[in-house]
Design a protein around this motif. Structure first.
Motif, short mmCIF file in Angstrom:
data_model
loop_
_atom_site.label_atom_id
_atom_site.label_comp_id
_atom_site.label_asym_id
_atom_site.label_seq_id
_atom_site.Cartn_x
_atom_site.Cartn_y
_atom_site.Cartn_z
N VAL A 1 0.86 -1.19 0.00
CA VAL A 1 0.00 0.00 0.00
C VAL A 1 0.90 1.23 0.00
O VAL A 1 2.08 1.17 0.34
N HIS A 2 0.32 2.36 -0.39
CA HIS A 2 1.03 3.64 -0.21
C HIS A 2 0.27 4.46 0.83
O HIS A 2 -0.94 4.31 1.00
N LEU A 3 1.02 5.32 1.52
CA LEU A 3 0.47 6.13 2.61
C LEU A 3 0.45 7.60 2.25
O LEU A 3 0.62 8.47 3.11
N GLY A 4 0.24 7.90 0.96
CA GLY A 4 0.20 9.29 0.54
C GLY A 4 1.60 9.83 0.30
O GLY A 4 2.60 9.11 0.35
N GLU A 5 1.65 11.13 0.03
CA GLU A 5 2.90 11.76 -0.36
C GLU A 5 3.42 12.73 0.68
O GLU A 5 2.70 13.13 1.59
N ARG A 6 4.70 13.08 0.49
CA ARG A 6 5.34 14.14 1.28
C ARG A 6 5.96 15.14 0.31
O ARG A 6 6.62 14.74 -0.65
N GLU A 7 5.76 16.39 0.56
CA GLU A 7 6.39 17.47 -0.21
C GLU A 7 7.74 17.76 0.43
O GLU A 7 7.82 18.13 1.60
N CYS A 8 8.83 17.58 -0.35
CA CYS A 8 10.18 17.75 0.16
C CYS A 8 10.96 18.75 -0.69
O CYS A 8 12.17 18.59 -0.91
N SER A 9 10.28 19.76 -1.22
CA SER A 9 10.91 20.68 -2.17
C SER A 9 11.79 21.74 -1.52
O SER A 9 12.59 22.37 -2.20
N LEU A 10 11.64 21.96 -0.22
CA LEU A 10 12.46 22.96 0.44
C LEU A 10 13.79 22.32 0.83
O LEU A 10 13.89 21.61 1.84
N GLN A 11 14.80 22.59 0.01
CA GLN A 11 16.10 21.95 0.15
C GLN A 11 17.20 22.99 0.03
O GLN A 11 17.02 24.04 -0.59
N ARG A 12 18.33 22.65 0.63
CA ARG A 12 19.53 23.47 0.47
C ARG A 12 20.69 22.53 0.21
O ARG A 12 20.90 21.57 0.96
N PRO B 1 0.01 16.43 3.53
CA PRO B 1 0.23 16.11 2.13
C PRO B 1 0.79 17.32 1.38
O PRO B 1 1.02 18.37 1.99
N SER B 2 0.99 17.17 0.06
CA SER B 2 1.47 18.28 -0.77
C SER B 2 0.28 19.09 -1.28
O SER B 2 -0.74 18.52 -1.69
N VAL B 3 0.46 20.41 -1.29
CA VAL B 3 -0.61 21.27 -1.82
C VAL B 3 -0.66 21.20 -3.35
O VAL B 3 -1.62 21.67 -3.96
N LEU B 4 0.36 20.61 -3.96
CA LEU B 4 0.43 20.57 -5.43
C LEU B 4 -0.50 19.53 -6.04
O LEU B 4 -1.03 19.73 -7.14
N LEU B 5 -0.71 18.43 -5.36
CA LEU B 5 -1.39 17.29 -5.96
C LEU B 5 -2.90 17.34 -5.76
O LEU B 5 -3.37 17.58 -4.64
N ASP B 6 -3.62 17.05 -6.82
CA ASP B 6 -5.06 16.83 -6.69
C ASP B 6 -5.27 15.33 -6.44
O ASP B 6 -4.34 14.52 -6.57
N PRO B 7 -6.50 14.91 -6.07
CA PRO B 7 -6.72 13.49 -5.75
C PRO B 7 -6.35 12.54 -6.88
O PRO B 7 -5.79 11.45 -6.63
N GLY B 8 -6.60 12.94 -8.13
CA GLY B 8 -6.28 12.06 -9.25
C GLY B 8 -4.79 11.84 -9.40
O GLY B 8 -4.32 10.71 -9.60
N THR B 9 -3.99 12.94 -9.31
CA THR B 9 -2.54 12.82 -9.44
C THR B 9 -1.96 12.05 -8.25
O THR B 9 -1.04 11.24 -8.42
N ARG B 10 -2.51 12.29 -7.07
CA ARG B 10 -2.05 11.56 -5.88
C ARG B 10 -2.26 10.05 -6.07
O ARG B 10 -1.37 9.25 -5.78
N ALA B 11 -3.42 9.67 -6.56
CA ALA B 11 -3.70 8.25 -6.77
C ALA B 11 -2.77 7.65 -7.82
O ALA B 11 -2.27 6.52 -7.68
#
Length: 649
Positions: free
Chosen positions: A222-233, A243-253
């Motif tokens: 199973v998958h447990l959803g996503e994590r947004e990890c874009s803030l990097q140095r 979750p990530s604000v970028l993904l809609d339910p369809g893209t997440r699935a």
């Protein structure tokens, strides 16, 4: 379930694993090097075993010593945490050969996904989209450079054997390929023992989104959803959220299904993460980057929105249990954000820092969780990873989680060791972050504006107040000679300020007088400047507020000039951080050009190149490869050429 588990790691992740073991009634065994004999993970485990001297290669990376510790303690299983040997297939096989259960995926899955080149080929065959890049293993420097030119600049150099940003190099200029490939190989070899590299196309303004997967040994994934990890140095994650604000339910699935397919393609079991690069303008065009065959640093945000303990499920799966839920049973509730508090100094270009934790205050409260390996008295050196703790906040929505995390970071006190807590708090208040308009380059673009230009005036005022308090006579017989009190009293006028010469590292010295009305206690100091009251945490010569900290020392201009005149100023090359010299490219008497690379200092798996300040001659060289150095220690002296001296004049 197991009776006894050895935790083959240190720091906050070892403490984290011990916590779940205790909740399950499982006996925990910590391991420690001599540098960690009194560490928090050692104190909190049920028992602990020494595994060697401080260098990781002789302790935490020694398979033989870890297996000996497991045998001596009666452990039935080994939890590797993350980092060190967590993604080492050889270690997983050695555990099995010793009759131990490795709490992680099968060794073959680790080996397959640990080789980024083979991993891309495998998931591509399973129908998962991958980032365009080089093909084939064991490419020479020339072949890597040719692949980079064929792909088109900019490109990303990546170690095939590891992750975590170690050894990754973004190259925009083809002329720099040779130097960058050499540096990437050195870092990869030091971090993973393997300098194999690959090249990938660089996606400008990308978002880094990863999917948490969980698989048992009975074919359930199973998958447990996503994590947004874009803030990097420097390719290192510093803020993660779910979750990530970028993904809609369809893209997440769709991304979740791709991650599940990637896990199935390598016969995965346990907890793992499938990482994707996503063009910010087109979330539906996601590309597989790699799979991390271990627990991730940022796993707490997934735990908070799913209600699952991932370490517990790692243990249950390793013990042979089936997942007690299917994909339709997974719900994501609320929002969680995590900040990584690291031993680094934003005011000095984010170089690794070190020292002794003199005062520690870690935030707690509604919706706030701190995973930490620290205690007061902890010695933070240059041998291990710079991450000290993780501060995590949860809320019913993203705005609440961000607000709680900013407040928690402001309440974080780690005096004695410079950290990035204040920087992270300001980053979380940045308009783009608040709006969710993220990409992996945002931090680098905005970093300068998130680091204060100087030291606030009230810091010096507070330091002066502490100095004045220290001069006050201690009582004895109940009577104090008024002339012994450093009050600035004078006949016929207002009290004169008592002046102190002060200095913060990297800043010019200042003279400040102590103001009346200051309140000083062993742990706090308050001063009023321009009608505003400022309160600081204090310990020794350290002051802290809102996640920031300053070490304010006494400054003796005469002594500084006498002791430093011969080897200071523009001619000296000093260590930018405590660490180890790994490369020396010059010798005494060599002529060098301005900006020429002379030495490389490594600390906490990070390399820093020390370059010539001007054209001249190397007149002193105090280090060799392998030399351990302290921050600001003089490494070499370059005497300017005559023309350089004239230009300086």
């Amino acid at each position: 379930m197991f009776d006894t588990v050895l935790v083959a790691n240190r720091g906050e992740i070892a403490v984290r694993v011990v916590r779940t073991l205790r909740s399950l009634g499982v006996r925990s065994v910590a391991v420690f090097s001599d540098a960690d004999a009194d560490a928090r993970h050692v104190r909190e485990a049920d028992t602990a075993v020494r595994i060697g001297p401080p260098p990781a290669a002789e302790s935490y990376l020694s398979v033989e010593r870890l297996l000996e510790a497991a045998a001596r303690s009666g452990a039935q299983a080994v939890h590797p945490g993350y980092g060190f040997l967590a993604e080492n297939a050889g270690f997983a096989r050695a555990c099995a050969d010793a009759g131990l259960v490795f709490i992680g995926p099968p060794a073959d899955a680790i080996a397959l996904m640990g080789d980024k080149i083979r991993a891309k080929e495998t998931v591509r065959a399973a129908g998962v989209p991958v980032v365009p890049g080089s093909s084939g293993s064991g490419l020479s420097d020339a072949q890597l450079a040719d692949s980079a030119r064929e792909i088109g600049m900019p490109v990303l150099l990546k170690p095939s054997a590891g992750g975590g940003g170690k050894g990754m190099r973004l190259v925009r200029d083809a002329a720099a390929l040779a130097d960058e490939i050499a540096a990437a190989r050195r870092e990869a070899r030091a971090s993973f023992g393997d300098d194999t590299l690959l090249v990938e196309r660089w996606v400008d303004r990308p978002r880094h989104i990863e999917i948490q997967v969980l698989a048992d040994g009975h074919g359930n994934v199973v998958h447990l959803g996503e994590r947004e990890c874009s803030l990097q140095r420097r390719h290192q994650k510093i803020i993660e959220e779910a979750p990530s604000v970028l993904l809609d339910p369809g893209t997440r699935a769709a991304m979740g299904a791709a991650a599940v397919q990637a896990a199935r393609s390598c016969g995965y079991s346990g907890a793992g993460t499938v990482e994707f690069i996503v063009p910010g303008g087109d979330p539906s065009s996601y590309y597989f980057m790699e799979m991390n065959t271990r627990l991730q640093v940022e796993h707490p945000v997934t735990e908070l929105i799913t209600g699952l303990d991932l370490v517990e499920w790692q243990l249950r799966v390793a013990a042979g249990e089936r997942l007690a839920f299917g994909q339709d049973d997974i719900t994501l509730t609320g929002h969680a954000v995590e900040a990584r508090v690291c031993a680094e100094d934003p005011a000095r270009g984010f170089l690794p820092s070190g020292g002794t934790v003199l005062r520690l205050r870690e935030p707690r409260g509604e919706g706030v969780r701190t995973d930490s390996g620290l205690t007061e008295g902890t010695e933070v050196g240059s041998l291990y990873d710079p991450m000290l703790s993780k501060v995590v906040a949860y809320g019913p929505d993203r705005a609440t989680a961000l607000r709680r995390l900013r407040a928690a970071l402001a309440d974080t006190v780690t005096l004695g060791v410079p950290t990035n807590a204040g920087f992270l708090r300001r980053l979380l208040a940045h308009p783009a972050v608040v709006a969710g308009e993220l990409d992996t380059g945002l931090v680098e673009r905005e970093a300068a504006g998130l680091v204060p230009d100087g030291v606030p005036e009230e810091v010096y005022e507070a330091a002066a107040a502490v100095r004045l308090e220290g001069l006050a006579p201690s009582g004895g017989d109940g009577w104090t000679d008024p002339f012994s009190v450093p009050s600035g009293w004078r006949l016929g006028g207002e009290p004169a300020p008592v002046a102190f010469d002060l200095r913060v590292a990297g800043r010019d010295p200042v003279t400040r007088g102590a103001r009346p009305g200051a309140e000083v206690s062993p742990n706090r100091v308050s001063v009023t400047v321009d009608g505003v009251r400022h309160t600081f945490h204090r310990a020794a010569d350290w002051l802290g507020r809102d996640g920031d900290a300053w070490q304010v020392r006494d400054h003796d201009a005469v002594a500084a000039s006498l002791t430093g005149a011969a080897r200071s100023g523009a001619d000296s090359l000093t260590a930018p951080m405590p660490g180890t010299v790994t490369v020396v490219k010059v010798a005494v008497g060599d002529e060098v050009d301005a900006g020429q690379s002379l030495l490389v200092v490594e600390a906490m798996k990070m390399e820093h190149v020390v370059s010539a300040p001007h054209a001249g001659t190397v007149t002193e060289l105090d280090v060799t490869p392998g030399t351990t150095v302290a921050m600001d220690q003089v490494l070499a002296v370059v005497a300017p050429r005559e023309e350089a001296q004239e230009e300086q004049a």
